[in-house]
Design a protein around this motif. Structure first.
Motif, PDB file in Angstrom:
ATOM      1  N   LEU A   1       3.294  -5.977   1.239  1.00  0.00           N
ATOM      2  CA  LEU A   1       3.298  -5.124   2.433  1.00  0.00           C
ATOM      3  C   LEU A   1       1.898  -4.545   2.589  1.00  0.00           C
ATOM      4  N   SER A   2       1.186  -4.980   3.598  1.00  0.00           N
ATOM      5  CA  SER A   2      -0.237  -4.637   3.712  1.00  0.00           C
ATOM      6  C   SER A   2      -0.505  -3.432   4.599  1.00  0.00           C
ATOM      7  N   THR A   3       0.503  -2.953   5.327  1.00  0.00           N
ATOM      8  CA  THR A   3       0.282  -1.818   6.236  1.00  0.00           C
ATOM      9  C   THR A   3       1.297  -0.721   5.965  1.00  0.00           C
ATOM     10  N   ARG A   4       0.925   0.504   6.346  1.00  0.00           N
ATOM     11  CA  ARG A   4       1.837   1.621   6.195  1.00  0.00           C
ATOM     12  C   ARG A   4       2.959   1.554   7.224  1.00  0.00           C
ATOM     13  N   PHE A   5       4.056   2.199   6.877  1.00  0.00           N
ATOM     14  CA  PHE A   5       5.231   2.215   7.748  1.00  0.00           C
ATOM     15  C   PHE A   5       4.938   3.051   8.993  1.00  0.00           C
ATOM     16  N   GLY A   6       5.441   2.601  10.137  1.00  0.00           N
ATOM     17  CA  GLY A   6       5.299   3.356  11.380  1.00  0.00           C
ATOM     18  C   GLY A   6       3.852   3.404  11.851  1.00  0.00           C
ATOM     19  N   GLU A   7       3.418   4.585  12.311  1.00  0.00           N
ATOM     20  CA  GLU A   7       2.087   4.744  12.877  1.00  0.00           C
ATOM     21  C   GLU A   7       1.068   5.238  11.856  1.00  0.00           C
ATOM     22  N   ALA A   8       1.483   5.458  10.617  1.00  0.00           N
ATOM     23  CA  ALA A   8       0.587   6.047   9.630  1.00  0.00           C
ATOM     24  C   ALA A   8      -0.535   5.078   9.263  1.00  0.00           C
ATOM     25  N   ALA A   9      -1.733   5.635   9.079  1.00  0.00           N
ATOM     26  CA  ALA A   9      -2.894   4.840   8.682  1.00  0.00           C
ATOM     27  C   ALA A   9      -3.357   5.285   7.310  1.00  0.00           C
ATOM     28  N   LEU A  10      -3.982   4.369   6.584  1.00  0.00           N
ATOM     29  CA  LEU A  10      -4.524   4.716   5.280  1.00  0.00           C
ATOM     30  C   LEU A  10      -5.688   5.686   5.436  1.00  0.00           C
ATOM     31  N   PRO A  11      -5.921   6.554   4.441  1.00  0.00           N
ATOM     32  CA  PRO A  11      -7.025   7.508   4.565  1.00  0.00           C
ATOM     33  C   PRO A  11      -8.385   6.815   4.536  1.00  0.00           C
TER      34      PRO A  11
ATOM     35  N   VAL B   1       0.841  -1.189   0.000  1.00  0.00           N
ATOM     36  CA  VAL B   1       0.000   0.000   0.000  1.00  0.00           C
ATOM     37  C   VAL B   1       0.880   1.245   0.000  1.00  0.00           C
ATOM     38  N   THR B   2       0.327   2.388  -0.401  1.00  0.00           N
ATOM     39  CA  THR B   2       1.095   3.637  -0.412  1.00  0.00           C
ATOM     40  C   THR B   2       1.605   3.934   0.993  1.00  0.00           C
ATOM     41  N   GLY B   3       2.885   4.292   1.084  1.00  0.00           N
ATOM     42  CA  GLY B   3       3.477   4.618   2.372  1.00  0.00           C
ATOM     43  C   GLY B   3       3.901   3.414   3.189  1.00  0.00           C
ATOM     44  N   SER B   4       4.009   2.232   2.561  1.00  0.00           N
ATOM     45  CA  SER B   4       4.334   1.020   3.326  1.00  0.00           C
ATOM     46  C   SER B   4       5.836   0.769   3.438  1.00  0.00           C
TER      47      SER B   4
END
Length: 738
Positions: free
Chosen positions: A385-395, A233-236
C-alpha cells in the motif's frame, strides 16, 4: 522418554495403576518424566495434570510417547489429578517441541508458557441467580414496580444485574425474594468478552485498500498455510485490510490471534476493533489482573473467546481452533523475548501457522530486512500500500544539519525546530518531539574531580530522573536520591548533568513556550500503564500542545491534530556496534515521523542530525525506502549476515570475572570444526557487569544452511560442565548485542 524417570520412583501405594505415561513438567529438564495413571483416571496426550515432584505438587502436561512397557507402573508415583479442561492439541504439542528444539530450551519451560493460568484449569463455578415465579408483592412501591415491569417469567437474572437494570438497590430484590416471587437458580458465568460480529459494520476501505483486502481474504478462504506481508506507509489503512481477513476467519467459525508489540497501551486499537466488530477482543498482556488472565485463558481453551489481541506471550495460548495469526508492527524488537526461553514471536508465529496449516499475516510500514527478503524470494505473499488512506498526505521531511544550525548554549533544540514548534502551536495544532532516552540526563559527573556516577552492580551509568529526584540504573533498577555533593571529593553544587533525556527536553520546551500544554510520555513515569493510556487519550482529544516522548509514541497511535514531528537526536541509534543499527534507526524514525498528518492536515517532520549524508538520513527524507532496503540487503548478503547467514549468541555469566572468562574459553576450545561455521570471542559483553554478574559473549556465525543447533549442542556437550555460579544462556538469532 526423555529424562531418567528413576528420580521420581516413590513408595508403593494402595491405588491400583495399570499404565505409564510421560508428563512434561515446568522445569528445565531435558524431557518428560514417567508417571503411573491410577485406575479410573482418563488421560491422553495433551491432558493437563497435577503430579508429585519431590515434596511438591506441580502442573504438567501428558506428552507424546505412549506407554513405556519397560517400566513397572507400581514402582512409579501416580498422577494426582487430571484437570477438567480440554487437552493441548497435537498441533500445540508439536509447536512446543519445535520451539524447544530450535531455541535449545528445555521443553518444560516452553510448555509452561501454555499453562500459565493454573486457576483456570478447572471450570469456572456457576453464578447464583434468580428467576421470577409470578405473583404480586403484598405492597407495591415505585421501586418494586420498576422491577416487575422489567422481568418476564422463566428469564433468569443475577441479583446485581436486575437491580442495576431496574435502577434499584439489591435490597428491593431481596425483599421480593423473601415474599416468594423469585427462586434461586444457577447460571453459567458471563462471557469474558462478547462475540465479535464479522458483519457488524461495513468495511471502510476504498481503492488500493479494497484490492489488498480482497487479496488477503482470498488466501483465508482458500485455507491452508500461507504467509503474507502487508507493507504500507503509515496511515495507509493496513489495519482495516487485515480486519477483513479476521472477519472471514470468524465467518469460518475459527479463532484469531493478533500480536501487538505494546497491547497494554493500544486502547485506540481496541476501540477500532470494537467499531468494526461490535465487541472488543480478549486481551492478553502482563498488565491484566490474575483473575482476568484466568477467564481469558479458559475462554481461549474452550473456544468461547474468538479473538485475542496480545503481546508476544499470547503466541503460546492453547487455542481451541486457531485459524489466523496477525503480527502487527512485525519489525518491532519487542517481539524478541530475552529471558528464560529466548524466541522471536514474529518468526515463531510463522512456524505455528505452518504447523497448524492456516494463514499468517505480517504487517508493517517498515518491514524487517528478513521479511523483505522473504517477500522478494516469493516465500511471503506481498501486499503493498503506497499511499495513505483517504485524503491524508505523508509529512514533508527535512534534515536539520546541527553543524550549521546548532542549539543555543546549554540547549538541545535547533532554532529551526523551535521556530517550527512555535508556528505549529499558533495554528492550534500539535507538535511531537521524539528522543529515545528516558529520564533527565544519561550521565552525571563532578566538574571538580571528574567522578562519574555508576551503578554498583552494573557497568552502566546512573541516569538522572529529576521528576523523581533520583539517579537510577536502567539495567537492574538500582536507585538512590540525587546527591547534592560529590561522593569522591565532597564538593557541593558542582555536579553536572551530561546529555539530554526527555525530562530535560521538557524543561527546555517549557522555557521557550511557557504557555504551551506539555506532556512527557515515558515508560518509567509514575502511574504506569493506566497513566500512559489516559495521556494518550488526552493527546488524541487535543488536550496537549507539545508531546515529548520515547519510542512509546511510535507504536501505531493516531493523533488527529499532530502536524509536526521533531526528532531531537536522529543519530542516537547509529552509535553502537549492532549490525541492525541502520535498519532499526530507519524503522524507528520512519514510524515516529509517520505520526504526523494522518487526518489530512499538512504536516512536517524535522530530523536533527550531525550526519546529514548518512544513508539512513537520506533514505528517510527521500521518501524512497526501497533504495535503503536495497542497500541494506546488499550489505547483509555480502557479510553473510541474517537472513543470508545465521547467528547465535552464547552468554556466559558468573559471580566472578575469572569464572565467567574461564568457562567461556572452555566452550570456545570445545567448539567442533565445521565448515561454514566460525566462533568469535569470547570477549567481555558491552554490558560486562549486570546485577553483579560478570558477562562474556561468544558469537557463532554460520552460513544459512548450517545446522546451528547441532553445532551448539556439540560445543556445550564437549565443553566444561556448568559449576558454581556459572550460567550459560544460548540466544539463537540474537537481536541484542549488549
Amino acid at each position: 522418554m526423555g529424562a531418567d524417570s528413576t528420580s521420581l520412583f516413590g513408595a508403593m501405594f494402595d491405588a491400583p495403576v495399570t499404565r505409564v505415561v510421560p508428563v512434561l513438567v515446568p522445569l528445565p529438564a531435558p524431557g518428560p518424566y514417567s508417571y503411573a495413571v491410577p485406575d479410573g483416571m482418563h488421560v491422553e496426550a495433551g491432558s493437563v495434570v497435577q503430579v508429585p515432584l519431590g515434596p511438591r505438587q506441580v502442573i504438567g502436561v501428558v506428552w507424546d510417547g505412549g506407554n513405556d512397557d519397560a517400566l513397572d507402573p507400581k514402582k512409579l508415583r501416580p498422577i494426582t489429578l487430571a484437570f477438567d479442561c480440554p487437552p493441548l492439541s497435537s498441533e500445540m504439542r508439536r509447536f512446543i517441541d519445535w520451539v524447544a528444539s530450535y531455541t535449545l530450551s528445555p521443553p518444560g519451560l516452553v510448555a509452561r508458557m501454555a499453562i500459565r493460568a493454573p486457576a483456570a484449569l478447572e471450570p469456572e463455578p456457576m453464578v447464583e441467580g434468580i428467576r421470577y415465579l409470578g405473583g404480586r408483592p403484598e405492597r407495591i412501591t415505585p421501586a418494586r414496580s420498576r422491577v416487575l415491569d422489567l422481568i418476564e417469567e422463566d428469564v433468569p437474572w443475577t441479583r446485581a444485574g436486575l437491580a442495576h437494570a431496574a435502577g434499584v438497590s439489591t435490597s428491593v430484590i431481596d425483599g421480593l425474594t423473601q415474599q416468594g416471587l423469585f427462586e434461586t437458580v444457577f447460571l453459567p458465568p458471563p462471557p469474558v468478552v462478547a462475540k465479535p460480529d464479522p458483519d457488524y459494520t461495513a468495511p471502510r476501505i476504498e481503492g488500493a485498500q479494497k484490492d489488498a483486502a480482497r487479496d488477503i481474504v482470498d488466501l483465508v478462504r482458500k485455507g491452508g498455510f500461507s504467509s503474507s506481508l502487508i507493507d504500507g506507509v503509515t496511515g495507509s489503512g493496513k489495519t482495516e485490510v487485515y480486519f477483513e481477513a479476521i472477519a472471514e476467519t470468524l465467518r469460518q467459525g475459527r479463532q484469531v490471534l493478533i500480536l501487538l508489540p505494546e497491547i497494554a497501551l493500544t486502547s485506540s486499537f481496541l476501540e477500532r476493533f470494537q467499531d468494526r466488530f461490535g465487541a472488543k477482543p480478549g486481551e492478553w498482556h502482563s498488565d491484566l489482573s490474575p483473575r482476568m488472565r484466568e477467564k481469558v485463558w479458559r475462554g481461549i481453551v474452550t473456544g468461547e473467546v474468538q479473538v485475542v489481541a496480545g503481546a508476544r506471550s499470547a503466541l503460546f495460548l492453547p487455542f481451541e481452533n486457531l485459524g489466523l495469526i496477525v503480527v502487527d508492527e512485525e519489525h518491532d524488537p519487542a517481539y524478541k523475548q530475552e529471558d528464560r526461553v529466548f524466541y522471536n514471536a514474529r518468526d515463531m508465529a510463522v512456524v505455528r501457522s505452518r504447523i497448524g496449516d492456516f494463514p499468517v499475516v505480517l504487517v508493517s510500514a517498515t518491514p524487517s530486512v528478513e521479511s523483505q527478503v522473504n517477500a522478494q524470494a516469493g516465500r511471503y505473499h506481498l501486499v503493498h500500500l503506497s499511499t495513505r488512506f483517504g485524503e491524508a498526505a505523508l509529512p514533508d521531511l527535512h534534515l536539520i544539519d546541527m553543524r550549521r544550525h546548532p542549539p543555543e548554549r546549554g540547549g538541545f533544540l535547533s532554532p529551526l525546530l523551535l521556530r517550527a514548534i512555535g508556528k505549529t502551536i499558533e495554528r492550534k495544532e500539535q507538535a511531537l518531539l521524539f528522543l529515545n532516552r528516558r529520564g533527565y540526563a544519561p550521565l552525571t559527573l563532578c566538574r571538580v574531580c571528574g567522578h562519574r556516577f555508576q551503578c554498583p552492580q552494573c557497568s552502566s551509568w546512573l541516569v538522572e530522573h529529576r521528576f523523581r529526584n533520583q539517579i537510577q540504573c536502567h539495567q537492574c533498577g538500582y536507585s538512590e536520591p540525587t546527591p547534592e555533593a560529590c561522593p569522591e571529593c565532597g564538593t557541593l553544587d558542582h555536579l553536572v548533568a551530561c546529555g539530554p533525556g526527555v525530562e530535560r527536553i521538557a524543561e527546555e520546551v517549557e522555557r521557550h513556550f511557557p504557555e504551551a500544554r506539555t506532556i512527557v510520555m515515558s515508560s518509567d513515569l509514575l502511574g504506569g500503564v493506566k497513566r500512559l493510556r489516559l495521556e494518550l487519550e488526552a493527546i488524541t482529544r487535543g488536550d496537549a500542545d507539545i508531546v515529548i516522548g520515547t519510542q512509546l509514541v511510535a507504536k501505531g497511535h493516531n493523533f488527529p491534530l499532530m502536524t509536526l514531528v521533531g526528532i531531537v537526536d536522529a543519530d542516537l541509534g547509529l552509535a553502537n556496534g549492532d549490525p541492525r543499527a541502520a535498519e532499526r534507526t530507519f524503522q524507528l524514525l520512519s514510524q515516529v515521523t509517520g505520526r504526523a498528518g494522518r487526518t489530512g492536515l499538512k504536516s512536517h517532520g524535522l530530523l536533527q542530525t550531525y550526519q546529514p549524508q548518512h544513508p539512513v538520513m537520506q533514505a528517510i527524507v527521500s521518501g524512497d525506502p526501497g533504495a535503503f532496503y536495497e542497500r541494506e540487503i546488499g550489505e547483509r548478503e555480502r557479510a553473510v549476515l541474517p537472513p543470508f547467514g545465521r547467528l547465535a549468541s552464547v552468554i556466559v555469566s558468573a559471580e566472578t570475572r575469572a569464572d565467567a572468562e574461564a568457562h567461556a574459553r572452555g566452550l570456545r576450545a570445545a567448539a567442533p570444526h565445521v565448515s561454514g561455521v566460525s566462533v568469535l570471542g569470547p570477549a567481555e559483553a558491552p554490558l560486562a557487569l549486570v546485577r553483579g554478574r560478570h558477562r562474556f559473549r561468544l558469537l557463532v556465525h554460520g552460513r544459512r544452511n548450517c545446522d546451528m543447533q547441532a553445532f551448539l549442542k556439540t560445543m556445550m556437550a564437549q565443553g566444561p560442565k556448568v559449576r558454581g555460579s556459572v550460567h550459560v544462556q544460548v540466544d539463537i538469532d540474537p537481536q541484542s548485542f549488549l
